[in-house]
Design a protein around this motif. Structure first.
Motif, PDB file in Angstrom:
ATOM      1  N   VAL A  42       0.618  -1.041  -0.321  1.00 37.00           N
ATOM      2  CA  VAL A  42       0.013   0.413   0.036  1.00 37.00           C
ATOM      3  C   VAL A  42       1.100   1.247  -0.174  1.00 37.00           C
ATOM      4  CG1 VAL A  42      -1.436   1.870   1.508  1.00 37.00           C
ATOM      5  CG2 VAL A  42      -2.200  -1.090   1.097  1.00 37.00           C
ATOM      6  N   MET A  43       1.992   1.183   1.079  1.00 34.68           N
ATOM      7  CA  MET A  43       2.561   2.346   1.155  1.00 34.68           C
ATOM      8  C   MET A  43       3.210   2.585  -0.330  1.00 34.68           C
ATOM      9  SD  MET A  43       3.874   2.423   4.748  1.00 34.68           S
ATOM     10  CE  MET A  43       4.808   3.300   4.585  1.00 34.68           C
ATOM     11  N   VAL A  44       4.064   1.567  -0.902  1.00 37.18           N
ATOM     12  CA  VAL A  44       4.975   2.095  -1.771  1.00 37.18           C
ATOM     13  C   VAL A  44       3.726   2.468  -3.463  1.00 37.18           C
ATOM     14  CG1 VAL A  44       6.102   0.908  -3.722  1.00 37.18           C
ATOM     15  CG2 VAL A  44       6.577  -0.041  -1.692  1.00 37.18           C
ATOM     16  N   ALA A  45       2.896   1.999  -4.042  1.00 37.52           N
ATOM     17  CA  ALA A  45       1.796   2.208  -4.475  1.00 37.52           C
ATOM     18  C   ALA A  45       1.406   3.652  -3.613  1.00 37.52           C
ATOM     19  CB  ALA A  45       0.543   1.634  -4.311  1.00 37.52           C
ATOM     20  N   ALA A  46       1.234   3.472  -3.259  1.00 32.10           N
ATOM     21  CA  ALA A  46       0.964   5.508  -2.739  1.00 32.10           C
ATOM     22  C   ALA A  46       1.748   6.068  -3.434  1.00 32.10           C
ATOM     23  CB  ALA A  46      -0.164   5.291  -1.186  1.00 32.10           C
ATOM     24  N   SER A  47       3.328   6.078  -2.465  1.00 36.57           N
ATOM     25  CA  SER A  47       3.717   7.392  -2.730  1.00 36.57           C
ATOM     26  C   SER A  47       4.939   7.185  -4.289  1.00 36.57           C
ATOM     27  CB  SER A  47       5.304   6.285  -2.843  1.00 36.57           C
ATOM     28  OG  SER A  47       5.303   6.211  -0.614  1.00 36.57           O
ATOM     29  N   ILE A  48       3.853   6.051  -5.363  1.00 37.61           N
ATOM     30  CA  ILE A  48       4.220   5.994  -6.274  1.00 37.61           C
ATOM     31  C   ILE A  48       3.433   7.022  -7.341  1.00 37.61           C
ATOM     32  CG2 ILE A  48       4.083   5.176  -9.185  1.00 37.61           C
ATOM     33  CD1 ILE A  48       5.764   3.010  -7.348  1.00 37.61           C
ATOM     34  N   HIS A 118       7.244   5.510  12.399  1.00 31.85           N
ATOM     35  CA  HIS A 118       6.686   6.018  11.144  1.00 31.85           C
ATOM     36  C   HIS A 118       5.648   6.339  10.495  1.00 31.85           C
ATOM     37  CE1 HIS A 118       5.562   1.215  10.953  1.00 31.85           C
ATOM     38  NE2 HIS A 118       4.245   1.793  10.488  1.00 31.85           N
ATOM     39  N   ASN A 119       4.724   6.399  11.636  1.00 36.64           N
ATOM     40  CA  ASN A 119       4.056   7.227  11.485  1.00 36.64           C
ATOM     41  C   ASN A 119       3.479   8.583  10.557  1.00 36.64           C
ATOM     42  OD1 ASN A 119       2.278   5.099  11.395  1.00 36.64           O
ATOM     43  ND2 ASN A 119       1.098   5.094  13.586  1.00 36.64           N
ATOM     44  N   ILE A 120       4.775   9.326  11.195  1.00 41.93           N
ATOM     45  CA  ILE A 120       5.156  10.464  10.628  1.00 41.93           C
ATOM     46  C   ILE A 120       4.776  10.936   9.097  1.00 41.93           C
ATOM     47  CG2 ILE A 120       6.760  12.163  11.012  1.00 41.93           C
ATOM     48  CD1 ILE A 120       7.589  11.554  13.911  1.00 41.93           C
ATOM     49  N   PRO A 121       5.641  10.358   7.801  1.00 39.76           N
ATOM     50  CA  PRO A 121       5.546  10.845   6.342  1.00 39.76           C
ATOM     51  C   PRO A 121       3.829  10.529   6.195  1.00 39.76           C
ATOM     52  CG  PRO A 121       6.842   8.222   7.298  1.00 39.76           C
ATOM     53  CD  PRO A 121       6.983   9.454   8.597  1.00 39.76           C
ATOM     54  N   GLU A 122       3.360   9.376   7.160  1.00 37.46           N
ATOM     55  CA  GLU A 122       1.980   8.754   6.957  1.00 37.46           C
ATOM     56  C   GLU A 122       0.945  10.043   6.607  1.00 37.46           C
ATOM     57  OE1 GLU A 122       0.663   4.878   8.728  1.00 37.46           O
ATOM     58  OE2 GLU A 122       2.872   4.253   6.957  1.00 37.46           O
ATOM     59  N   GLY A 123       1.395  10.273   7.869  1.00 38.14           N
ATOM     60  CA  GLY A 123       0.472  11.648   8.861  1.00 38.14           C
ATOM     61  C   GLY A 123       0.808  12.886   7.390  1.00 38.14           C
ATOM     62  N   MET A 124       2.222  13.334   7.117  1.00 33.27           N
ATOM     63  CA  MET A 124       2.290  13.918   6.372  1.00 33.27           C
ATOM     64  C   MET A 124       1.715  13.862   4.430  1.00 33.27           C
ATOM     65  SD  MET A 124       6.075  14.738   7.081  1.00 33.27           S
ATOM     66  CE  MET A 124       6.613  15.956   5.759  1.00 33.27           C
ATOM     67  N   ALA A 213       7.505  13.254   0.954  1.00 34.69           N
ATOM     68  CA  ALA A 213       6.728  12.403   1.465  1.00 34.69           C
ATOM     69  C   ALA A 213       6.653  11.454   1.096  1.00 34.69           C
ATOM     70  CB  ALA A 213       5.731  12.400   1.521  1.00 34.69           C
ATOM     71  N   ALA A 214       7.200  10.709  -0.023  1.00 38.50           N
ATOM     72  CA  ALA A 214       7.584   9.276  -0.741  1.00 38.50           C
ATOM     73  C   ALA A 214       8.632   8.934  -0.552  1.00 38.50           C
ATOM     74  CB  ALA A 214       6.891   9.681  -2.123  1.00 38.50           C
ATOM     75  N   GLY A 215       9.545  10.272  -0.071  1.00 35.33           N
ATOM     76  CA  GLY A 215      10.893   8.963   0.676  1.00 35.33           C
ATOM     77  C   GLY A 215      10.932   8.515   1.854  1.00 35.33           C
ATOM     78  N   ALA A 216      10.036  10.182   2.653  1.00 33.01           N
ATOM     79  CA  ALA A 216      10.155   9.437   3.920  1.00 33.01           C
ATOM     80  C   ALA A 216       9.111   7.735   3.830  1.00 33.01           C
ATOM     81  CB  ALA A 216       9.386  10.533   4.451  1.00 33.01           C
ATOM     82  N   MET A 217       8.084   7.744   3.094  1.00 30.95           N
ATOM     83  CA  MET A 217       7.460   6.728   3.192  1.00 30.95           C
ATOM     84  C   MET A 217       8.669   4.920   2.984  1.00 30.95           C
ATOM     85  SD  MET A 217       3.612   7.325   3.295  1.00 30.95           S
ATOM     86  CE  MET A 217       3.468   6.648   1.221  1.00 30.95           C
ATOM     87  N   ILE A 218       8.993   5.018   1.636  1.00 33.53           N
ATOM     88  CA  ILE A 218       9.539   4.498   1.109  1.00 33.53           C
ATOM     89  C   ILE A 218      11.068   4.156   1.778  1.00 33.53           C
ATOM     90  CG2 ILE A 218      11.256   3.700  -0.549  1.00 33.53           C
ATOM     91  CD1 ILE A 218       8.717   3.750  -1.269  1.00 33.53           C
ATOM     92  N   TYR A 219      11.496   4.871   2.595  1.00 32.74           N
ATOM     93  CA  TYR A 219      12.605   4.914   3.559  1.00 32.74           C
ATOM     94  C   TYR A 219      12.130   3.621   4.700  1.00 32.74           C
ATOM     95  CZ  TYR A 219      15.734   5.246   7.116  1.00 32.74           C
ATOM     96  OH  TYR A 219      16.839   4.885   8.154  1.00 32.74           O
TER      97      TYR A 219
END
Length: 257
Positions: A42-48, A118-124, A213-219
């Motif tokens: 989910v996080m990778v797809a959302a990032s893209i 790891h919830n920080i980048p999701e909120g952002m 935000a994408a970079g933070a989530m992928i990290y």
């Protein structure tokens, strides 16, 4: 739309944390790997689709260099999470040794901090997408923002369970374990609200913030979730659920966006 975007992801965490009232034991390893794999997808797809693609579309004026703001923002987000990883004491699931500076925090506290981190980048991510809608950006729609909120909520559900059940197993009461699970997701609406409040200032820099935000989530995915889903036995289950999560988020973004 703003209220839904703020509350939907947090509700996902709270509902997952409620599982401590209905389950007597910690989730077995196979289920945890499956849930971590799904959350990763989910996080990778959302990032893209929800972050990087809109960032490059908004930079179309740069023509062949339209990727540049996305690259800069992506690396800024990655390095930001790397910094937080080093300055916040936390303990990942299954790990024996805590990361970050030495601390006298209890093991359960550091487990909550790991999920909070790891919830920080999701909120952002949710906040910056809503900010993009408010700015009138044609590349980000209300449907796209809703897809992002729903996608994060879906992957927050297992997160709530994965943090509350181990807290219960560590000896905490059901209510304390539930509250710990909920609090681990409390940073998301806070980060979302702060980002929305800064929406007007973000407009000229929107491609950078989307990709940040994408970079933070992928990290988070690569540093934490993928190692947890692929270590030991049954790693193929994590991979299959990664594909499922990726597909669900991709479908949500296209269908609603």
């Amino acid at each position: 739309m703003i209220l839904e975007g703020i509350l939907i992801p947090f509700l996902g965490t709270a509902l997952g944390a409620m599982s401590v009232f209905f389950m007597k034991k910690e989730l077995n390893m196979l289920v945890q790997k499956a849930l971590n794999g799904f959350a990763s997808g989910v996080m990778v797809a959302a990032s893209i689709w929800s972050l990087l693609v809109p960032a490059m579309e908004q930079s179309a004026e740069y023509r062949n260099l339209a990727f540049l703001p996305a690259v800069i923002g992506f690396w800024a987000g990655t390095l930001f999470l790397l910094l937080l990883d080093h300055i916040i004491p936390h303990l990942h699931m299954y790990a024996e040794k805590a990361e970050g500076p030495k601390s006298s925090f209890a093991r359960t506290t550091m487990m909550v901090l790991a999920v909070t981190l790891h919830n920080i980048p999701e909120g952002m991510a949710v906040g910056v997408v809503i900010a993009g809608v408010l700015s009138g950006s044609g590349q980000i729609t209300e449907g796209g923002a809703l897809a992002m909120a729903l996608g994060i909520a879906i992957q927050n559900f297992p997160e709530g369970a994965i943090i509350s059940l181990p807290l219960r197993a560590e000896g905490e009461s059901k209510w304390k374990a539930f509250i710990g699970g909920v609090l681990s997701g409390a940073v998301e609406p806070v980060g979302c609200i702060l980002t929305i409040l800064a929406a007007e200032a973000l407009v000229p820099w929107m491609p950078y913030f989307l990709s940040f935000a994408a970079g933070a989530m992928i990290y988070v995915v690569v540093e934490e979730l993928i190692p947890e889903m692929s270590s030991g036995e049954h790693s193929n289950v994590g991979v299959l659920m990664f594909a499922a999560g990726f597909t669900v988020m991709m479908a949500l973004d296209v269908a609603l966006g």
